[in-house]
Design an enzyme around this catalytic site. Sequence first.
Site, mmCIF file in Angstrom:
data_model
loop_
_atom_site.group_PDB
_atom_site.id
_atom_site.type_symbol
_atom_site.label_atom_id
_atom_site.label_comp_id
_atom_site.label_asym_id
_atom_site.label_seq_id
_atom_site.Cartn_x
_atom_site.Cartn_y
_atom_site.Cartn_z
ATOM 1 C CE1 TYR A 1 -4.809 9.460 2.948
ATOM 2 C CE2 TYR A 1 -5.639 9.049 5.137
ATOM 3 C CZ TYR A 1 -4.679 8.859 4.170
ATOM 4 O OH TYR A 1 -3.593 8.054 4.441
ATOM 5 N N GLY B 1 -5.800 -6.132 0.751
ATOM 6 C CA GLY B 1 -6.829 -7.188 0.770
ATOM 7 C C GLY B 1 -6.305 -8.560 0.379
HETATM 8 N N1 LIG Z 1 1.358 6.676 4.769
HETATM 9 C C1 LIG Z 1 0.818 6.165 3.695
HETATM 10 O O1 LIG Z 1 1.390 6.255 2.620
HETATM 11 C C2 LIG Z 1 -0.477 5.421 3.787
HETATM 12 C C3 LIG Z 1 -0.953 4.750 2.661
HETATM 13 C C4 LIG Z 1 -2.149 4.037 2.768
HETATM 14 C C5 LIG Z 1 -2.846 4.032 3.976
HETATM 15 N N2 LIG Z 1 -2.376 4.722 5.050
HETATM 16 C C6 LIG Z 1 -3.122 4.732 6.349
HETATM 17 O O2 LIG Z 1 -3.141 3.408 6.844
HETATM 18 C C7 LIG Z 1 -4.485 2.942 7.056
HETATM 19 C C8 LIG Z 1 -4.554 1.451 6.729
HETATM 20 O O3 LIG Z 1 -4.109 1.200 5.397
HETATM 21 P P1 LIG Z 1 -4.922 0.421 4.286
HETATM 22 O O4 LIG Z 1 -6.311 0.872 4.229
HETATM 23 O O5 LIG Z 1 -4.139 0.550 3.032
HETATM 24 O O6 LIG Z 1 -4.820 -1.103 4.700
HETATM 25 P P2 LIG Z 1 -5.658 -2.133 5.560
HETATM 26 O O7 LIG Z 1 -5.738 -1.706 6.963
HETATM 27 O O8 LIG Z 1 -5.002 -3.421 5.255
HETATM 28 O O9 LIG Z 1 -7.173 -2.115 4.997
HETATM 29 C C9 LIG Z 1 -7.518 -2.631 3.746
HETATM 30 C C10 LIG Z 1 -8.960 -3.094 3.777
HETATM 31 O O10 LIG Z 1 -9.109 -4.157 4.704
HETATM 32 C C11 LIG Z 1 -10.440 -4.139 5.167
HETATM 33 N N3 LIG Z 1 -10.533 -4.815 6.450
HETATM 34 C C12 LIG Z 1 -10.301 -4.327 7.682
HETATM 35 N N4 LIG Z 1 -10.531 -5.260 8.605
HETATM 36 C C13 LIG Z 1 -10.931 -6.380 7.938
HETATM 37 C C14 LIG Z 1 -11.336 -7.671 8.341
HETATM 38 N N5 LIG Z 1 -11.328 -8.015 9.620
HETATM 39 N N6 LIG Z 1 -11.677 -8.570 7.379
HETATM 40 C C15 LIG Z 1 -11.665 -8.246 6.070
HETATM 41 N N7 LIG Z 1 -11.288 -7.015 5.614
HETATM 42 C C16 LIG Z 1 -10.938 -6.096 6.554
HETATM 43 C C17 LIG Z 1 -10.847 -2.683 5.250
HETATM 44 O O11 LIG Z 1 -12.233 -2.613 4.929
HETATM 45 P P3 LIG Z 1 -13.311 -1.529 5.428
HETATM 46 O O12 LIG Z 1 -12.758 -0.173 5.099
HETATM 47 O O13 LIG Z 1 -14.502 -1.890 4.626
HETATM 48 O O14 LIG Z 1 -13.567 -1.708 6.905
HETATM 49 C C18 LIG Z 1 -9.973 -2.043 4.185
HETATM 50 O O15 LIG Z 1 -10.735 -1.736 3.043
HETATM 51 C C19 LIG Z 1 -5.353 3.859 6.179
HETATM 52 O O16 LIG Z 1 -6.665 4.014 6.672
HETATM 53 C C20 LIG Z 1 -4.588 5.159 6.228
HETATM 54 O O17 LIG Z 1 -4.966 5.892 7.381
HETATM 55 C C21 LIG Z 1 -1.191 5.391 4.975
#
Ligand SMILES: NC(=O)c1ccc[n+]([C@@H]2O[C@H](COP(=O)([O-])OP(=O)(O)OC[C@H]3O[C@@H](n4cnc5c(N)ncnc54)[C@H](OP(=O)(O)O)[C@@H]3O)[C@@H](O)[C@H]2O)c1
Length: 323
Positions: free
Chosen positions: A61, A212
């Site tokens: 990352y 999103g």
């Molecule tokens: N193992 C894997 O393959 C893998 C893949 C992807 C991700 N991950 C891990 O999982 C975590 C979460 O995954 P993700 O980022 O894909 O999905 P997510 O948690 O659904 O986040 C997507 C977006 O939603 C936004 N968000 C958060 N709270 C919100 C709210 N209350 N209202 C509106 N938007 C909101 C965040 O914005 P902001 O950032 O602007 O706050 C982020 O850009 C990552 O940080 C990473 O550590 C693992």
Amino acid sequence: MTTIAKIALGKNGPMVSKLGLGCMRMSSVWGNPANDETESIATIQMALDNGINFLNTGDFYGSGHNELLVGKAIKNRRNDAFISVKFGGIVYNGQFIGLDLRPIAIKNFINYSLVRLGIDTIDLYQPCRLDNSVPLEDVIGTVADLIKEGKVRYLGVSEITAEQLRKAHSIHPVTALEIGYSLADRQIESNLLPTAEELGIGVVAFANTAEGLLTGEMKAPLPANSYHNHFSRFQGENLVKNLEKVEVLKKMAKEKGYSPTQLAIAWVNAQGEHIMPLVSMSRRSRLPENMSAMEIVFTPEEMNTLNTHFSPGAILGGTYLHR
Ligand SMILES: NC(=O)c1ccc[n+]([C@@H]2O[C@H](COP(=O)([O-])OP(=O)(O)OC[C@H]3O[C@@H](n4cnc5c(N)ncnc54)[C@H](OP(=O)(O)O)[C@@H]3O)[C@@H](O)[C@H]2O)c1
């Protein structure tokens, strides 16, 4: 603010918060600019102050930037945090270009991660994906050796099949499975989730908002420069039809006095005691909203409405979560 419960990660596993903090989007990973560093660190510290101890990062990352950031945030408060790190992904200029799961590579990765994080032991260490380039015995066996050495506490895995999970667990006990799971991506319910439950493996569920889609804030068509355009889910008619589905979530959110994002997180949270929503938050203002999502209770009718409208396969097209 809402008190976040602690759960055992897997059968007899370590105690972690029922809500996890995903740190990925604090760094530049897929070509996006990094978020404000001071705000990101403050977000991690505010999460820790409020009982969210599960922090998720990956050595790829931001080419190590994310681990350095987490390291700064947990300086002098190591014991407040449970650190989960993914390894093996090779990312170059914002593109995922492959995996390196060779034992010598893993032994190299871990030492760099420990230095960047400023800690002696990583709590949960996991290959970000698997391929057939290295036998599973060697990948898992190397992490098992690192556990014996004291550099790692628990083994995790990410984005794997039920068969691979079963095999990995037979080589060394797997504590947690990190997997994409949301109202929009439910394919794992048929095989992988029951396997994890049977084996007593905790589930760390990311992408609760489905890139999103489930925030209710997306509008068709998306801007031409949006990375979402690469995925069929967000293209043309698929996006139009998918956003129609999201209207159901928006309506229920309005009736219950919450946001669609809160309901999307709450739905994942409601899927089981052993399932942790892992949510990206890069600014402190996200925390109160997402923490209070953990208090949401659905009536059986509401749950039925969501499960019917978002039945597996109801959301058209895919993302990078190919299954
Ligand atoms: N193992 C894997 O393959 C893998 C893949 C992807 C991700 N991950 C891990 O999982 C975590 C979460 O995954 P993700 O980022 O894909 O999905 P997510 O948690 O659904 O986040 C997507 C977006 O939603 C936004 N968000 C958060 N709270 C919100 C709210 N209350 N209202 C509106 N938007 C909101 C965040 O914005 P902001 O950032 O602007 O706050 C982020 O850009 C990552 O940080 C990473 O550590 C693992």
